[in-house]
Write a protein that holds these residues in place. Structure first.
Motif, PDB file in Angstrom:
ATOM      1  N   MET A   9      -3.219  -2.174  17.374  1.00 56.01           N
ATOM      2  CA  MET A   9      -2.989  -0.963  16.606  1.00 56.01           C
ATOM      3  C   MET A   9      -2.361  -1.296  15.251  1.00 56.01           C
ATOM      4  O   MET A   9      -2.741  -0.749  14.219  1.00 56.01           O
ATOM      5  N   GLY A  10      -1.414  -2.235  15.244  1.00 55.80           N
ATOM      6  CA  GLY A  10      -0.786  -2.655  13.996  1.00 55.80           C
ATOM      7  C   GLY A  10      -1.775  -3.279  13.032  1.00 55.80           C
ATOM      8  O   GLY A  10      -1.763  -2.990  11.830  1.00 55.80           O
ATOM      9  N   VAL A  11      -2.656  -4.123  13.550  1.00 52.93           N
ATOM     10  CA  VAL A  11      -3.681  -4.741  12.699  1.00 52.93           C
ATOM     11  C   VAL A  11      -4.588  -3.669  12.113  1.00 52.93           C
ATOM     12  O   VAL A  11      -4.865  -3.645  10.910  1.00 52.93           O
ATOM     13  N   PHE A  12      -5.073  -2.769  12.964  1.00 53.83           N
ATOM     14  CA  PHE A  12      -6.009  -1.753  12.492  1.00 53.83           C
ATOM     15  C   PHE A  12      -5.361  -0.843  11.445  1.00 53.83           C
ATOM     16  O   PHE A  12      -5.961  -0.561  10.410  1.00 53.83           O
ATOM     17  N   LEU A  13      -4.146  -0.398  11.714  1.00 54.71           N
ATOM     18  CA  LEU A  13      -3.478   0.479  10.747  1.00 54.71           C
ATOM     19  C   LEU A  13      -3.229  -0.224   9.423  1.00 54.71           C
ATOM     20  O   LEU A  13      -3.453   0.345   8.353  1.00 54.71           O
ATOM     21  N   ILE A  17      -3.798   1.113   5.529  1.00 57.46           N
ATOM     22  CA  ILE A  17      -2.624   1.696   4.888  1.00 57.46           C
ATOM     23  C   ILE A  17      -1.630   0.589   4.554  1.00 57.46           C
ATOM     24  O   ILE A  17      -1.819  -0.558   4.945  1.00 57.46           O
ATOM     25  N   SER A  18      -0.574   0.933   3.890  1.00 54.63           N
ATOM     26  CA  SER A  18       0.431  -0.023   3.424  1.00 54.63           C
ATOM     27  C   SER A  18       1.025  -0.840   4.571  1.00 54.63           C
ATOM     28  O   SER A  18       1.183  -0.356   5.685  1.00 54.63           O
ATOM     29  N   ASN A  19       1.394  -2.069   4.244  1.00 50.66           N
ATOM     30  CA  ASN A  19       2.049  -2.928   5.228  1.00 50.66           C
ATOM     31  C   ASN A  19       3.456  -2.458   5.561  1.00 50.66           C
ATOM     32  O   ASN A  19       4.081  -2.970   6.473  1.00 50.66           O
ATOM     33  N   LEU A  25       4.851   3.304  11.654  1.00 47.14           N
ATOM     34  CA  LEU A  25       4.082   4.125  12.592  1.00 47.14           C
ATOM     35  C   LEU A  25       4.057   3.495  13.980  1.00 47.14           C
ATOM     36  O   LEU A  25       4.229   4.189  14.988  1.00 47.14           O
ATOM     37  N   CYS A  26       3.838   2.193  14.036  1.00 47.37           N
ATOM     38  CA  CYS A  26       3.780   1.513  15.337  1.00 47.37           C
ATOM     39  C   CYS A  26       5.121   1.582  16.066  1.00 47.37           C
ATOM     40  O   CYS A  26       5.163   1.833  17.269  1.00 47.37           O
TER      41      CYS A  26
END
Length: 135
Positions: A9-13, A17-19, A25-26
């Motif tokens: 999920m972190g990779v996809f987001l 969007i911004s790092n 979000l995660c």
């Protein structure tokens, strides 16, 4: 499994969007679960490290994921006098497989480094939904 799902999920987001926003979000998704665990539990540290590493890796996968990527594209074009131009999909064709390999390596390293004593995780129940207009 939850750690790996959160990493994906972190990779996809962070691809889109911004790092800075992606890990926020995660962490907001996983925080209710981590809140019930003791701070000294290695699983808490491993989950937060997993999210941070995954979002950094995801930030390399698209030219729009991070300002450094756009700068790199511009520098390549300038240094080659416009002879080499890397498209959005060419960037992704190289970066996504590399990211996935590094993600698996990072997952293994984190799993090895932070040995958790937890076998099952209690997921707190969701609040009862309130129908709209009936408050």
């Amino acid at each position: 499994k939850l750690r790996l799902y959160m990493m994906f999920m972190g990779v996809f987001l962070s691809m889109w969007i911004s790092n800075v926003a992606a890990p926020v979000l995660c962490v907001s998704v996983i925080l209710p679960i981590l809140h019930d665990l003791h701070r000294s539990e290695p699983y808490v540290k491993s989950m937060l490290m997993s999210i941070a590493i995954a979002c950094n890796l995801g930030g390399t996968t698209t030219p729009i994921a991070s300002p450094q990527n756009a700068i790199a594209l511009h520098v390549v074009e300038d240094l080659t006098d416009g002879k080499v131009e890397i498209s959005f999909f060419e960037w992704m064709a190289v970066a996504i497989p590399t990211c996935l390999v590094l993600l698996v390596i990072a997952f293994g390293f984190i799993r090895f480094t932070y040995k958790s004593r937890i076998k099952t995780i209690h997921v707190p129940p969701l609040a009862k939904p309130v129908p709209l207009g009936l408050r």
